[in-house]
Every structure is written in C-alpha cells, then in structure tokens.
Design a protein around this motif. Structure first.
Motif, PDB file in Angstrom:
ATOM      1  N   ARG A 194       1.015  -0.798  -0.069  1.00  0.00           N
ATOM      2  CA  ARG A 194       0.241  -0.072   0.119  1.00  0.00           C
ATOM      3  C   ARG A 194       1.023   1.258  -0.046  1.00  0.00           C
ATOM      4  N   LEU A 195       1.720   1.061   0.520  1.00  0.00           N
ATOM      5  CA  LEU A 195       3.155   2.363   0.600  1.00  0.00           C
ATOM      6  C   LEU A 195       3.775   3.035  -0.244  1.00  0.00           C
ATOM      7  N   PHE A 196       3.931   1.595  -1.069  1.00  0.00           N
ATOM      8  CA  PHE A 196       4.478   1.800  -2.856  1.00  0.00           C
ATOM      9  C   PHE A 196       4.010   2.233  -3.855  1.00  0.00           C
ATOM     10  N   VAL A 197       2.045   1.715  -3.252  1.00  0.00           N
ATOM     11  CA  VAL A 197       1.623   2.143  -3.972  1.00  0.00           C
ATOM     12  C   VAL A 197       1.414   3.780  -4.346  1.00  0.00           C
ATOM     13  N   ARG A 198       1.472   4.064  -2.589  1.00  0.00           N
ATOM     14  CA  ARG A 198       1.359   5.237  -2.384  1.00  0.00           C
ATOM     15  C   ARG A 198       2.569   6.733  -3.052  1.00  0.00           C
ATOM     16  N   CYS A 199       3.653   5.855  -2.972  1.00  0.00           N
ATOM     17  CA  CYS A 199       4.712   6.198  -3.333  1.00  0.00           C
ATOM     18  C   CYS A 199       4.960   6.652  -5.029  1.00  0.00           C
ATOM     19  N   ILE A 200       4.146   5.983  -5.747  1.00  0.00           N
ATOM     20  CA  ILE A 200       4.367   5.514  -7.181  1.00  0.00           C
ATOM     21  C   ILE A 200       3.407   6.729  -7.383  1.00  0.00           C
ATOM     22  N   LYS A 201       2.083   6.896  -6.744  1.00  0.00           N
ATOM     23  CA  LYS A 201       1.337   7.829  -7.237  1.00  0.00           C
ATOM     24  C   LYS A 201       2.108   9.021  -6.739  1.00  0.00           C
ATOM     25  N   HIS A 202       2.975   9.650  -6.088  1.00  0.00           N
ATOM     26  CA  HIS A 202       3.645  10.404  -5.280  1.00  0.00           C
ATOM     27  C   HIS A 202       4.070  10.912  -6.647  1.00  0.00           C
ATOM     28  N   CYS A 248       9.211   4.895 -12.128  1.00  0.00           N
ATOM     29  CA  CYS A 248       8.356   4.056 -12.630  1.00  0.00           C
ATOM     30  C   CYS A 248       9.195   3.195 -13.645  1.00  0.00           C
ATOM     31  N   VAL A 249      10.275   3.517 -14.377  1.00  0.00           N
ATOM     32  CA  VAL A 249      10.591   2.751 -15.145  1.00  0.00           C
ATOM     33  C   VAL A 249      11.255   1.531 -14.185  1.00  0.00           C
ATOM     34  N   LYS A 250      11.888   1.868 -12.995  1.00  0.00           N
ATOM     35  CA  LYS A 250      12.337   1.080 -12.739  1.00  0.00           C
ATOM     36  C   LYS A 250      11.423   0.093 -11.731  1.00  0.00           C
ATOM     37  N   ALA A 251      10.337   0.439 -11.662  1.00  0.00           N
ATOM     38  CA  ALA A 251       9.219  -0.035 -11.250  1.00  0.00           C
ATOM     39  C   ALA A 251       8.545  -0.950 -12.249  1.00  0.00           C
ATOM     40  N   THR A 252       8.424  -1.108 -13.322  1.00  0.00           N
ATOM     41  CA  THR A 252       8.120  -0.995 -14.408  1.00  0.00           C
ATOM     42  C   THR A 252       8.799  -2.839 -14.392  1.00  0.00           C
ATOM     43  N   PHE A 253      10.245  -2.597 -14.681  1.00  0.00           N
ATOM     44  CA  PHE A 253      10.946  -3.922 -14.174  1.00  0.00           C
ATOM     45  C   PHE A 253      11.581  -5.148 -13.769  1.00  0.00           C
ATOM     46  N   GLU A 254      11.054  -3.906 -12.675  1.00  0.00           N
ATOM     47  CA  GLU A 254      10.798  -4.852 -11.260  1.00  0.00           C
ATOM     48  C   GLU A 254      10.219  -5.914 -11.312  1.00  0.00           C
ATOM     49  N   ILE A 255       9.011  -5.197 -11.802  1.00  0.00           N
ATOM     50  CA  ILE A 255       7.386  -6.082 -10.814  1.00  0.00           C
ATOM     51  C   ILE A 255       7.520  -6.909 -12.095  1.00  0.00           C
ATOM     52  N   GLU A 256       7.867  -6.243 -13.204  1.00  0.00           N
ATOM     53  CA  GLU A 256       7.426  -7.519 -14.772  1.00  0.00           C
ATOM     54  C   GLU A 256       5.964  -7.813 -14.891  1.00  0.00           C
ATOM     55  N   ASP A 284       3.343  -8.496 -12.776  1.00  0.00           N
ATOM     56  CA  ASP A 284       3.416  -8.900 -12.098  1.00  0.00           C
ATOM     57  C   ASP A 284       2.384  -8.309 -10.915  1.00  0.00           C
ATOM     58  N   ASP A 285       2.733  -7.144 -10.461  1.00  0.00           N
ATOM     59  CA  ASP A 285       1.531  -6.246  -9.727  1.00  0.00           C
ATOM     60  C   ASP A 285       0.669  -5.634 -10.618  1.00  0.00           C
ATOM     61  N   PRO A 286      -1.203  -6.066 -10.826  1.00  0.00           N
ATOM     62  CA  PRO A 286      -1.573  -5.457 -12.115  1.00  0.00           C
ATOM     63  C   PRO A 286      -2.124  -3.439 -11.780  1.00  0.00           C
ATOM     64  N   GLU A 287      -1.645  -3.566  -9.971  1.00  0.00           N
ATOM     65  CA  GLU A 287      -2.739  -2.109  -9.917  1.00  0.00           C
ATOM     66  C   GLU A 287      -1.499  -1.362  -9.893  1.00  0.00           C
ATOM     67  N   ILE A 288       0.199  -2.025 -10.161  1.00  0.00           N
ATOM     68  CA  ILE A 288       1.587  -1.079  -9.746  1.00  0.00           C
ATOM     69  C   ILE A 288       1.139  -0.566 -11.588  1.00  0.00           C
ATOM     70  N   GLN A 289       1.034  -1.414 -12.485  1.00  0.00           N
ATOM     71  CA  GLN A 289       0.987  -1.485 -13.508  1.00  0.00           C
ATOM     72  C   GLN A 289       0.009  -0.504 -14.016  1.00  0.00           C
ATOM     73  N   ALA A 290      -1.358  -0.261 -13.684  1.00  0.00           N
ATOM     74  CA  ALA A 290      -2.787   0.750 -13.940  1.00  0.00           C
ATOM     75  C   ALA A 290      -1.876   1.400 -13.388  1.00  0.00           C
ATOM     76  N   ILE A 291      -0.993   2.000 -12.758  1.00  0.00           N
ATOM     77  CA  ILE A 291      -0.874   3.286 -12.691  1.00  0.00           C
ATOM     78  C   ILE A 291       0.540   4.007 -12.957  1.00  0.00           C
ATOM     79  N   ILE A 292       1.232   3.051 -13.675  1.00  0.00           N
ATOM     80  CA  ILE A 292       2.645   3.351 -14.269  1.00  0.00           C
ATOM     81  C   ILE A 292       1.624   3.914 -15.648  1.00  0.00           C
TER      82      ILE A 292
END
Length: 192
Positions: A53-61, A104-112, A114-122
């Motif tokens: 949840r914190l990561f989601v908030r951080c990506i949105k921020h 965002c680029v780092k997160a995209t490569f890290e989650i590959e 596998d995390d639809p919520e993070i992928q949708a935000i990015i």
C-alpha cells in the motif's frame, strides 16, 4: 494503551518514495521505510497499510510530482515546437543526471507485469505523457513548425519508447553524451 505518533503523511510518503526509488521495492525493508519516515511500524500500518500500500502511494506521489512539473514547465513556451524540443532535452538531462533513474521505469522492470495495480498506475502516467507529446506534435504540425506527413500518435509513441530506451542505455553505459546526441538527432528529425 499505546499512544499513536502523529506525523506529516505527505512528508512521510516523500521519504518512503526516496527509499523505494533508491533501493527498489524488493530490496526495501519495512525497517528501511520506518527509519526514513521516522515513524514506528504500528503508525505506518494504522495510517497507510502494508509495504505494498505504501509503494502504491509512493508511485502515485512520484507520478503526481512529474505531471505537476510538466504542466508547470511547458505552459510558458511561445510555440509547441519549442516546448517539444525542450521536453526532449529535459528528458535527456533528467535521464543522465537523476541519481536513481526513473522510479516508474525501475518499478516496471522489477514487477514485470506481476502487479496489475502498479502496472495500471504506471500505464496511466505513460498515457499522460503520450497525450501530452501528441498534443504538442499536433499543435506544431498545425502551425507548420514540423512536417505534417507523420502521424502524431506514432511520433508520441516513438518518443515515449525512446525515453525508456535512453534510461536503459544510460544505466548500461553511463554515457551522457550518447543520450544528448540522440536527443539532438531526434530534434533535427522533427524539423525535417
């Protein structure tokens, strides 16, 4: 009864974002986060939630900061081609000077994927960038500042993909001049 520690949530999100940005999601521990945020783990869980949840908030921020910066920076340009050229140069500069690459680029490569919520935000941020660039291209075309023979959607897609490629290239080669030369090349191509 334990006393809850009050804290500035936005400031805490900023500090947590910086940790994720530097270390990545997987390598960041809850201890890293609570130390940076200067709160205890119960305060974190009670106000924000778990690490995800914190990561989601951080990506949105992070994305909000980027969008706000774009909207403020490019509103003042006299012409769309100047704004577009500046955006390209700014992208090259950020890519080659930002110490932790793009979150965002780092997160995209890290989650590959596998995390639809993070992928949708990015993806929403990618869509914003695409729309912004497409709008600049269309305005520059309508004012005959760049050729009208290219599809604005394709040009915007190309630029977004190019910026991601520059991140990869810079991480591998650490060659600022290489990225700046490619930026100059793209600007010359747009003017043709």
């Amino acid at each position: 009864m334990a006393r809850l520690i009050e804290f500035d949530e936005e400031q805490a999100i900023q500090k947590a974002m910086e940790v994720f940005w530097k270390k990545g999601y997987a390598a960041t521990s809850m201890r890293d986060l609570t130390d940076a945020m200067q709160i205890n783990s119960s305060s974190l869980y009670n106000t924000i939630g778990d690490k995800h949840r914190l990561f989601v908030r951080c990506i949105k921020h992070y994305i909000k900061m980027r969008i706000d910066a774009v909207e403020q920076r490019y509103i003042s340009f006299a012409s769309p081609i100047q704004a577009l050229e500046s955006f390209i140069k700014d992208a090259a500069d950020i890519i080659t000077t930002e110490p932790n690459s793009c979150l965002c680029v780092k997160a995209t490569f890290e989650i590959e994927g596998d995390d639809p919520e993070i992928q949708a935000i990015i993806t929403s941020y990618d869509n914003f960038t695409h729309r912004f660039l497409k709008d600049l291209v269309e305005k520059a075309q309508s004012q005959h500042q760049i050729g009208q023979n290219e599809n604005a959607d394709t040009v915007a897609d190309y630029l977004v993909s190019t910026f991601i490629g520059w991140y990869n290239s810079f991480i591998l080669h650490q060659d600022r001049n290489k990225i700046l030369n490619m930026a100059d090349f793209i600007i010359r191509q747009l003017r043709c």
